[in-house]
Design a protein around this motif. Structure first.
Motif, short mmCIF file in Angstrom:
data_model
loop_
_atom_site.label_atom_id
_atom_site.label_comp_id
_atom_site.label_asym_id
_atom_site.label_seq_id
_atom_site.Cartn_x
_atom_site.Cartn_y
_atom_site.Cartn_z
N VAL A 13 0.70 -1.57 0.60
CA VAL A 13 0.32 0.32 -0.07
C VAL A 13 1.11 1.32 -0.03
N ASP A 14 0.65 2.07 -0.97
CA ASP A 14 1.60 2.76 -1.11
C ASP A 14 0.53 4.78 -0.97
N MET A 15 1.44 4.61 -0.35
CA MET A 15 0.64 6.56 0.33
C MET A 15 1.08 7.90 0.05
N PHE A 16 0.39 8.81 -0.69
CA PHE A 16 1.31 10.29 -0.91
C PHE A 16 -0.16 11.04 0.36
N ILE A 17 0.83 11.97 1.08
CA ILE A 17 0.41 12.26 2.37
C ILE A 17 0.66 13.40 2.35
N GLY A 18 -0.53 14.79 2.15
CA GLY A 18 -0.02 15.80 2.05
C GLY A 18 -1.28 16.92 2.90
#
Length: 171
Positions: free
Chosen positions: A85-90
């Motif tokens: 699971v790849d997550m980009f958190i902004g």
């Protein structure tokens, strides 16, 4: 509010205000690159989405975090499998990408749909909820491994001939 929309609507979704959770299951290479371009993600992070990463990791970028986790997939034979699971958190977005359906992500999506409280938080809280939900699936597996190790220890003490081969299979 959780709404399913195509990736091609991403630009207009971002302009609507508030924060956005974009979850992509089995995205094509084009969808991965299009999403990365829309959010201006680092090229190496986008490439990491396409290549399975063995270990979890966190990469700090100027305006987002890139996090790689592994969720457990159960019910497919005796072998343990994980899904990345790849997550980009902004500040105003959470983008999750995974090639296989992951129960932790699905469970949180269901909660967001049925509870305004979880969706009213922020992207970091939602990412933490996904990580926690996924990690809880490891606990029953660890308990089962612990029980099996105790059984093998008892067999080893009793000098059972099958102990060595069962220990190797467990590894």
């Amino acid at each position: 509010m959780l709404i399913e929309r195509p990736v091609s609507d991403l630009g207009s979704c971002r302009r609507e205000g508030g924060w956005l959770w974009l979850d992509l299951t089995a995205p094509s290479a084009e969808e991965i690159w299009e999403t990365g371009s829309e959010f201006d993600f680092d090229r190496l992070s986008v490439e990491d989405v396409r290549d399975v990463t063995i270990f979890p990791k966190v990469d700090h970028h100027d305006d987002y975090l890139f996090v790689v986790l592994h969720g457990v997939i159960t019910g497919e034979g005796a072998r343990l499998r994980t899904a990345e699971v790849d997550m980009f958190i902004g500040a105003d977005f959470l983008v999750t990408m995974h090639m296989d359906p992951v129960a932790g992500v699905g469970r949180i999506a269901d909660q967001v749909t049925s509870s305004a409280e979880l969706g009213a938080g922020n992207p970091a809280l939602l990412a933490a909820a996904i990580a926690e939900s996924g990690s809880r699936r490891y606990l029953p597996l660890l308990d089962a491994l612990d029980e099996r190790i105790e059984e093998l220890e008892d067999l080893a003490v009793a000098a059972e001939p099958a102990t060595l081969s069962e220990t190797q299979a467990l590894r």
